[in-house]
Design a protein around this motif. Structure first.
Motif, PDB file in Angstrom:
ATOM      1  N   UNK A   1       1.794  -4.694  26.394  1.00  0.00           N
ATOM      2  CA  UNK A   1       0.372  -5.068  25.837  1.00  0.00           C
ATOM      3  C   UNK A   1       0.690  -5.608  24.151  1.00  0.00           C
ATOM      4  N   UNK A   2      -0.355  -6.392  24.169  1.00  0.00           N
ATOM      5  CA  UNK A   2      -0.353  -7.142  22.667  1.00  0.00           C
ATOM      6  C   UNK A   2      -1.725  -6.849  22.001  1.00  0.00           C
ATOM      7  N   UNK A   3      -1.662  -6.506  20.838  1.00  0.00           N
ATOM      8  CA  UNK A   3      -2.930  -5.992  19.987  1.00  0.00           C
ATOM      9  C   UNK A   3      -2.780  -6.761  18.725  1.00  0.00           C
ATOM     10  N   UNK A   4      -4.081  -7.577  18.461  1.00  0.00           N
ATOM     11  CA  UNK A   4      -4.062  -8.101  17.189  1.00  0.00           C
ATOM     12  C   UNK A   4      -5.345  -7.574  16.389  1.00  0.00           C
ATOM     13  N   UNK A   5      -5.281  -7.331  15.086  1.00  0.00           N
ATOM     14  CA  UNK A   5      -6.422  -6.813  14.549  1.00  0.00           C
ATOM     15  C   UNK A   5      -6.679  -7.339  13.031  1.00  0.00           C
ATOM     16  N   UNK A   6      -7.935  -7.641  12.710  1.00  0.00           N
ATOM     17  CA  UNK A   6      -8.249  -7.984  11.288  1.00  0.00           C
ATOM     18  C   UNK A   6      -8.346  -7.027  10.470  1.00  0.00           C
ATOM     19  N   UNK A   7      -8.181  -7.139   9.224  1.00  0.00           N
ATOM     20  CA  UNK A   7      -8.424  -5.861   8.400  1.00  0.00           C
ATOM     21  C   UNK A   7      -9.909  -5.631   8.090  1.00  0.00           C
ATOM     22  N   UNK A   8     -10.194  -4.315   7.676  1.00  0.00           N
ATOM     23  CA  UNK A   8     -11.428  -3.810   7.264  1.00  0.00           C
ATOM     24  C   UNK A   8     -11.797  -4.739   5.973  1.00  0.00           C
ATOM     25  N   UNK A   9     -12.995  -5.042   5.916  1.00  0.00           N
ATOM     26  CA  UNK A   9     -13.570  -5.743   4.968  1.00  0.00           C
ATOM     27  C   UNK A   9     -13.317  -5.349   3.488  1.00  0.00           C
ATOM     28  N   UNK A  10     -13.235  -4.051   3.256  1.00  0.00           N
ATOM     29  CA  UNK A  10     -13.178  -3.497   2.093  1.00  0.00           C
ATOM     30  C   UNK A  10     -11.853  -3.173   1.690  1.00  0.00           C
ATOM     31  N   UNK A  11     -10.784  -3.504   2.687  1.00  0.00           N
ATOM     32  CA  UNK A  11      -9.463  -2.951   2.455  1.00  0.00           C
ATOM     33  C   UNK A  11      -8.554  -4.169   1.829  1.00  0.00           C
ATOM     34  N   UNK A  12      -7.688  -3.558   0.908  1.00  0.00           N
ATOM     35  CA  UNK A  12      -6.691  -4.582   0.486  1.00  0.00           C
ATOM     36  C   UNK A  12      -5.177  -4.004   0.345  1.00  0.00           C
ATOM     37  N   UNK A  13      -4.338  -4.834   0.330  1.00  0.00           N
ATOM     38  CA  UNK A  13      -3.023  -4.269   0.211  1.00  0.00           C
ATOM     39  C   UNK A  13      -2.468  -4.052  -1.221  1.00  0.00           C
ATOM     40  N   UNK A  14      -2.506  -2.750  -1.876  1.00  0.00           N
ATOM     41  CA  UNK A  14      -2.238  -2.352  -3.208  1.00  0.00           C
ATOM     42  C   UNK A  14      -0.752  -2.695  -3.453  1.00  0.00           C
ATOM     43  N   UNK A  15      -0.034  -2.685  -2.291  1.00  0.00           N
ATOM     44  CA  UNK A  15       1.648  -2.683  -2.721  1.00  0.00           C
ATOM     45  C   UNK A  15       1.910  -4.316  -2.939  1.00  0.00           C
ATOM     46  N   UNK A  16       0.871  -5.213  -2.351  1.00  0.00           N
ATOM     47  CA  UNK A  16       1.067  -6.672  -2.794  1.00  0.00           C
ATOM     48  C   UNK A  16       0.303  -6.960  -4.175  1.00  0.00           C
ATOM     49  N   UNK A  17      -1.137  -6.516  -4.412  1.00  0.00           N
ATOM     50  CA  UNK A  17      -1.837  -6.865  -5.250  1.00  0.00           C
ATOM     51  C   UNK A  17      -2.372  -5.319  -5.794  1.00  0.00           C
ATOM     52  N   UNK A  18      -1.437  -4.727  -6.672  1.00  0.00           N
ATOM     53  CA  UNK A  18      -2.124  -3.556  -7.251  1.00  0.00           C
ATOM     54  C   UNK A  18      -3.512  -3.616  -8.098  1.00  0.00           C
ATOM     55  N   UNK A  19      -4.031  -4.577  -8.458  1.00  0.00           N
ATOM     56  CA  UNK A  19      -5.196  -4.627  -9.008  1.00  0.00           C
ATOM     57  C   UNK A  19      -6.598  -4.988  -8.206  1.00  0.00           C
ATOM     58  N   UNK A  20      -6.125  -4.900  -6.784  1.00  0.00           N
ATOM     59  CA  UNK A  20      -7.160  -5.654  -5.821  1.00  0.00           C
ATOM     60  C   UNK A  20      -8.439  -4.683  -5.729  1.00  0.00           C
ATOM     61  N   UNK A  21      -8.022  -3.491  -6.025  1.00  0.00           N
ATOM     62  CA  UNK A  21      -9.402  -2.504  -5.864  1.00  0.00           C
ATOM     63  C   UNK A  21     -10.062  -2.238  -7.230  1.00  0.00           C
ATOM     64  N   UNK A  22      -9.814  -2.965  -8.223  1.00  0.00           N
ATOM     65  CA  UNK A  22     -10.767  -2.938  -9.430  1.00  0.00           C
ATOM     66  C   UNK A  22     -12.151  -3.011  -9.078  1.00  0.00           C
TER      67      UNK A  22
END
Lengths: 89, 386
Positions: free
Chosen positions: B294-315
């Motif tokens: 089984x292979x599964x590929x998913x795009x991220x939710x539009x509102x989601x961002x990776x705070x570990x990579x960009x801590x200020x992305x939810x400002x």
């Protein structure tokens, strides 16, 4: 509402309508071509394990699989029953 | 009103579920063996770096000659988890039990059937009532089948450590309601081929976040309360008589939207593609194998961002979450399973009664690109027709 925001919505609605129309046409097309009958004595292979989508034993296994997949992937659904009761938000 | 319904369900359905079980057992008394009567017991084990799940299950189906069938299952989930893997700010190891019971009653006619089902699930901070009804009709000389299903669920979410903001006093819990609908079409194409297409949608309204997970500098995660989940799927199976091989292929396309917010402003917009192939083949007279991938590929939710990579992305963001499954996800799941018809036990003292059944044993490895890490999945089961 700004026109720039309205435009993608209209486009999305148009795409959705086109998709539904295509699905309906495909379904009607299927009705026009009745498939040849399969006699009971020709169904031997269709009764085999891999050819049954509702095989006892496999349905329970798929349910467990769906349970953990639902808590690890963001797109539950599509397996024939509603979500809920997972607690894996 | 829904909250009152939920509460009265919780009080009333405990004994009701017990009564349904008694009813099921009464109906399931052995009268005349039919091909689809069976009992299945299973044990499943899931292990990834921070989470372990053990799930014993029992399922029984009794098909009556009058066309009334009953199917019931009961399962327990024992989940041990180190919650930091799911994005919480502080780690704590906890073990939780979830109990689930379900009952489905089906009425069969010559070429059609209707089922009504209820499922109850309970754990220390999540309670769910799910009701469903489905109907199907076969036609074209039993080569085609159309099935429709619909249902709704009333879920209650609580927290072991705090009163959530979504709770309306005096209640200390939040609600999540959902309605569901699906359509399935199955077609036998030839004596060795069949195909299935299905479409499903589910509308969720209520609390969909995690009550324990936090986003650094923002507090407890906040997720849109409305979500329309959609899935289109196609399945096909083909049997190669010379090789005694059955191949099954499944594709599922999933997309979700925020109702009334189609377009650029939609906070969801998750899309995913799932492809699975299964191959079934006998190895000996009694032993067969199933290989699946089984292979599964998913795009991220539009509102989601990776705070570990960009801590200020939810400002300035309206919604924020650290849930790994709402981000980009790529998983793979190869699995091998053995089925053993226990016929050779027939002459074995004490174990002879198991001879009519089938044992299953499977192992799969779940590869994940998220912080959850890879997992081992082991399942063992036994199905006895009676």
């Amino acid at each position: 509402m700004s026109p720039t925001r309205e435009r993608p919505r209209r486009a999305a609605r148009r795409r959705l309508r086109a998709l539904l129309a295509a699905g309906l046409l495909a379904a009607l097309g299927g009705c026009a071509h009745r498939p040849p009958p399969i006699q009971p004595w020709q169904r031997e292979h269709l009764a085999k394990r891999g050819m049954r989508f509702d095989m006892p034993g496999e349905t329970e296994e798929d349910r467990f699989r769906q349970h953990w997949l639902g808590s690890r992937e963001g797109s539950d659904l599509g397996y024939g029953e509603p979500g809920g009761g997972c607690g894996c938000n | 009103m829904r909250r009152a319904l939920r509460s009265s369900l919780a009080v009333a359905l405990g004994p009701a579920v017990f009564a349904l079980w008694v009813f099921a057992l009464a109906v399931l008394r052995p009268v005349r063996a039919r091909a689809d009567d069976y009992v299945t017991v299973r044990g499943a084990y899931y292990r990834e770096p921070s989470t372990r799940v053990i799930q014993p299950t029992v399922e029984v189906e009794r098909d009556s000659p009058t066309g009334w069938d009953v199917k019931a299952h009961y399962l327990v989930d024992a989940i041990t988890s180190a919650s930091v893997s799911a994005g919480t700010s502080t780690d704590s190891i906890f073990t939780e039990m979830r109990n689930e019971a379900a009952l489905t009653v089906r009425k069969r006619w010559d070429r059609s059937e209707v089922s009504v089902g209820y499922k109850y699930s309970t754990e220390s901070d999540y309670w769910s009532h799910a009701f469903g009804v489905s109907a199907s009709q076969r036609f074209w000389g039993d080569t085609a089948r159309v099935g429709v299903s619909a249902g709704f669920n009333l879920d209650t979410v609580g927290s072991r450590v705090r009163t959530p903001e979504c709770a309306k006093p005096p209640s200390t819990t939040c609600s999540l309601d959902g309605v569901f609908g699906g359509l399935t079409y199955t077609q036998v194409l030839s004596p060795v081929a069949l195909a299935q297409a299905s479409a499903e949608a589910s509308y969720l309204d209520g609390f969909q976040a995690n009550l324990y997970r936090m986003v650094a500098s923002y507090g407890y995660e906040k997720i849109p309360g409305k979500r329309l989940r959609n899935a289109l799927a196609a399945r096909a199976a083909y049997y190669f008589p010379r090789a005694s091989l059955a191949l099954r292929l499944q594709y599922r396309y999933y997309f979700d939207v925020s109702p009334g917010d189609l377009g650029a402003g939609d906070p969801w917009q998750i899309q995913s593609h799932m492809l699975e192939v299964r191959a079934y083949r006998p190895l000996t007279r009694d032993l067969s194998v199933r290989l699946s991938y089984r292979q599964y590929l998913q795009s991220k939710a539009s509102f989601w961002c990776d705070v570990a990579v960009d801590p200020g992305c939810y400002v300035g963001a309206r919604y924020y979450a650290t849930d790994p499954k709402l981000g980009p996800v790529h998983t793979e799941y190869p699995e091998v399973e053995l089925f053993w018809q226990a016929e050779s036990l027939r002459e074995v003292p004490v174990l002879g009664w198991l001879a009519a059944g089938t044992f299953q044993l499977s192992y799969g490895h779940y590869f994940q690109n998220t912080s959850f890490g890879n997992a081992h999945v082991l399942q063992a089961g036994y199905t006895l027709p009676y």
